[in-house]
Design a protein around this motif. Sequence first.
Motif, PDB file in Angstrom:
ATOM      1  N   LEU A  37       0.814  -1.217   0.000  1.00 16.27           N
ATOM      2  CA  LEU A  37       0.000   0.000   0.000  1.00 16.27           C
ATOM      3  C   LEU A  37       0.848   1.268   0.000  1.00 16.27           C
ATOM      4  CD1 LEU A  37      -2.921   1.046   0.135  1.00 16.27           C
ATOM      5  CD2 LEU A  37      -2.785   0.876   2.632  1.00 16.27           C
ATOM      6  N   TYR A  38       1.841   1.318   0.870  1.00 15.41           N
ATOM      7  CA  TYR A  38       2.700   2.502   0.995  1.00 15.41           C
ATOM      8  C   TYR A  38       4.169   2.070   1.049  1.00 15.41           C
ATOM      9  CZ  TYR A  38      -1.661   4.826   2.281  1.00 15.41           C
ATOM     10  OH  TYR A  38      -2.949   5.314   2.290  1.00 15.41           O
ATOM     11  N   PRO A  39       4.726   1.596  -0.075  1.00 10.35           N
ATOM     12  CA  PRO A  39       6.079   1.033  -0.041  1.00 10.35           C
ATOM     13  C   PRO A  39       7.160   2.021   0.388  1.00 10.35           C
ATOM     14  CG  PRO A  39       5.330   1.356  -2.305  1.00 10.35           C
ATOM     15  CD  PRO A  39       4.138   1.551  -1.422  1.00 10.35           C
ATOM     16  N   ASP A  40       6.954   3.315   0.144  1.00  8.79           N
ATOM     17  CA  ASP A  40       7.984   4.304   0.462  1.00  8.79           C
ATOM     18  C   ASP A  40       7.675   5.131   1.704  1.00  8.79           C
ATOM     19  OD1 ASP A  40       9.443   3.627  -1.887  1.00  8.79           O
ATOM     20  OD2 ASP A  40       8.014   4.808  -3.062  1.00  8.79           O
ATOM     21  N   THR A  41       6.425   5.092   2.169  1.00 10.62           N
ATOM     22  CA  THR A  41       6.025   5.981   3.277  1.00 10.62           C
ATOM     23  C   THR A  41       5.293   5.252   4.391  1.00 10.62           C
ATOM     24  OG1 THR A  41       3.922   6.514   2.157  1.00 10.62           O
ATOM     25  CG2 THR A  41       5.825   7.946   1.690  1.00 10.62           C
ATOM     26  N   ALA A  42       5.390   3.929   4.439  1.00  9.06           N
ATOM     27  CA  ALA A  42       4.595   3.133   5.375  1.00  9.06           C
ATOM     28  C   ALA A  42       4.766   3.564   6.821  1.00  9.06           C
ATOM     29  CB  ALA A  42       4.929   1.649   5.235  1.00  9.06           C
ATOM     30  N   ASP A  43       5.982   3.944   7.197  1.00 11.02           N
ATOM     31  CA  ASP A  43       6.244   4.261   8.599  1.00 11.02           C
ATOM     32  C   ASP A  43       5.993   5.726   8.938  1.00 11.02           C
ATOM     33  OD1 ASP A  43       6.993   1.636   9.096  1.00 11.02           O
ATOM     34  OD2 ASP A  43       9.077   2.010   8.502  1.00 11.02           O
ATOM     35  N   THR A  44       5.621   6.530   7.942  1.00 12.36           N
ATOM     36  CA  THR A  44       5.379   7.952   8.192  1.00 12.36           C
ATOM     37  C   THR A  44       3.957   8.388   7.863  1.00 12.36           C
ATOM     38  OG1 THR A  44       6.208   8.540   5.988  1.00 12.36           O
ATOM     39  CG2 THR A  44       7.792   8.542   7.813  1.00 12.36           C
ATOM     40  N   GLU A  45       3.133   7.469   7.380  1.00  9.14           N
ATOM     41  CA  GLU A  45       1.751   7.822   7.055  1.00  9.14           C
ATOM     42  C   GLU A  45       0.996   8.249   8.316  1.00  9.14           C
ATOM     43  OE1 GLU A  45       0.006   8.073   4.227  1.00  9.14           O
ATOM     44  OE2 GLU A  45       1.756   7.595   2.997  1.00  9.14           O
ATOM     45  N   ASP A  46       0.158   9.261   8.167  1.00 12.29           N
ATOM     46  CA  ASP A  46      -0.648   9.783   9.266  1.00 12.29           C
ATOM     47  C   ASP A  46      -2.064   9.237   9.136  1.00 12.29           C
ATOM     48  OD1 ASP A  46      -2.003  11.176  11.192  1.00 12.29           O
ATOM     49  OD2 ASP A  46      -1.465  13.171  10.475  1.00 12.29           O
ATOM     50  N   PHE A  47      -2.478   8.382  10.085  1.00 11.17           N
ATOM     51  CA  PHE A  47      -3.815   7.786  10.039  1.00 11.17           C
ATOM     52  C   PHE A  47      -4.751   8.420  11.070  1.00 11.17           C
ATOM     53  CE2 PHE A  47      -1.072   4.119   8.614  1.00 11.17           C
ATOM     54  CZ  PHE A  47      -1.408   4.246   7.267  1.00 11.17           C
ATOM     55  N   SER A  48      -4.473   9.627  11.464  1.00 12.15           N
ATOM     56  CA  SER A  48      -5.261  10.319  12.474  1.00 12.15           C
ATOM     57  C   SER A  48      -6.433  11.055  11.834  1.00 12.15           C
ATOM     58  CB  SER A  48      -4.378  11.321  13.230  1.00 12.15           C
ATOM     59  OG  SER A  48      -4.062  12.412  12.372  1.00 12.15           O
ATOM     60  N   TYR A  49      -7.162  11.820  12.658  1.00 11.03           N
ATOM     61  CA  TYR A  49      -8.270  12.629  12.151  1.00 11.03           C
ATOM     62  C   TYR A  49      -7.805  13.650  11.117  1.00 11.03           C
ATOM     63  CZ  TYR A  49     -11.030  10.834  16.091  1.00 11.03           C
ATOM     64  OH  TYR A  49     -11.696  10.031  16.979  1.00 11.03           O
ATOM     65  N   GLU A  50      -6.508  13.959  11.084  1.00 10.32           N
ATOM     66  CA  GLU A  50      -5.990  14.906  10.106  1.00 10.32           C
ATOM     67  C   GLU A  50      -6.316  14.462   8.681  1.00 10.32           C
ATOM     68  OE1 GLU A  50      -3.942  18.066   8.231  1.00 10.32           O
ATOM     69  OE2 GLU A  50      -4.881  17.797  10.205  1.00 10.32           O
ATOM     70  N   ARG A  51      -6.387  13.149   8.470  1.00  7.38           N
ATOM     71  CA  ARG A  51      -6.731  12.629   7.136  1.00  7.38           C
ATOM     72  C   ARG A  51      -8.175  12.986   6.776  1.00  7.38           C
ATOM     73  NH1 ARG A  51      -2.835   8.864   5.541  1.00  7.38           N
ATOM     74  NH2 ARG A  51      -3.199   7.876   3.522  1.00  7.38           N
ATOM     75  N   VAL A  52      -9.068  12.965   7.748  1.00 14.73           N
ATOM     76  CA  VAL A  52     -10.454  13.370   7.501  1.00 14.73           C
ATOM     77  C   VAL A  52     -10.521  14.874   7.246  1.00 14.73           C
ATOM     78  CG1 VAL A  52     -12.832  13.209   8.284  1.00 14.73           C
ATOM     79  CG2 VAL A  52     -11.155  11.611   9.162  1.00 14.73           C
ATOM     80  N   ARG A  53      -9.761  15.628   8.029  1.00 18.04           N
ATOM     81  CA  ARG A  53      -9.793  17.086   7.861  1.00 18.04           C
ATOM     82  C   ARG A  53      -9.361  17.472   6.454  1.00 18.04           C
ATOM     83  NH1 ARG A  53      -7.020  20.992   7.032  1.00 18.04           N
ATOM     84  NH2 ARG A  53      -5.066  19.807   7.129  1.00 18.04           N
TER      85      ARG A  53
END
Length: 342
Positions: free
Chosen positions: A125-141
Amino acid sequence: MPSTPRPLRRLGFLTIGLFDGADPGKGHESTLEIIELGERLGFDSAWVRHRHLQYGISSPVAVLAAASQRTSRIELGTAVIPLGWENPLRLAEDLATVDILSGGRLNPGVSVGPPMHYEQVKEALYPDTADTEDFSYERVRRLLDFVRGKPATDFSGVEGFEVFSDVVQPHSPGLGRRLWYGGGSVGSARWAGEHGMNFLTSSVVKPEGPDGPHDFAEIQLSHIREFRAHHPDGDAARVSQGLVVIPTDSATPEQRAKYEAYAAKRLPRTAAPQGPARLLFAPDLVGTSAQIAEQLHAHAAFREVDEVAFALPFTFEHEDYVQILTDMATRLGPALGRQPGL
């Protein structure tokens, strides 16, 4: 039977859209036919679940685009799109496109958090950014901002023969007011209210404290009230409840036996919070429309809402869903005081 403080105003249903991996077309066609049936029966809304790397709808926006061309009135929703799998900018474009195609009938429901089985899927899914993806409410915002017309770039204008916009295109006026957050905790309810979303509740909640007793209806009621307490519209803010409801009025004896066995198998999980996340599940409601209406009128959270999207069980056959939906529309809805067209 006690009356509800909020008479039922909008009747909807939710389906997972299961299919056979060897013949996926048949299952997708069944889902579209069920949505068409819902419109004929007078339902106000039809909602589809979202499943990745499973045998259920993986692309609900695409399915609802098809449904929008086979229906003309019923509202079409997602319950819910897990944003951990999505790019908010691209999703905003897809949602706006389908909303335009449907004539303003789309009700996108979303949620946040890491994708299920993230450790096993993150490299795909995120081969280059897997450890830095933000899965918080910020994604909804971010999604809210793009759908509501805030700039996505500082560049716009004409470049050669190309015309560029600084906001997502197409822009669908009104879609920003039809975004829903699917939540089962006090925190998610509060966040959704503060950001002017609508609130989807389901048959799953998260108790706040470690100790019981655990009363599902009272916990869900507290979430609804927390949401409205922080929403600009207050008590008028939209909440939809999504319990699993199976009316049996016109069911055959064989269907009734299957439905009762299904609910009985799932009943033990309702006794106490389950798993590391300590999720509490509501019992499935199986019985005649009169019996189910009595149970719902006694449900503290149901009395607080005037919209529902009753969830269809996962594993039944097409003809079972036809019977259940027909009883919901013709018997359960009237038993709950719903008057279509009002």
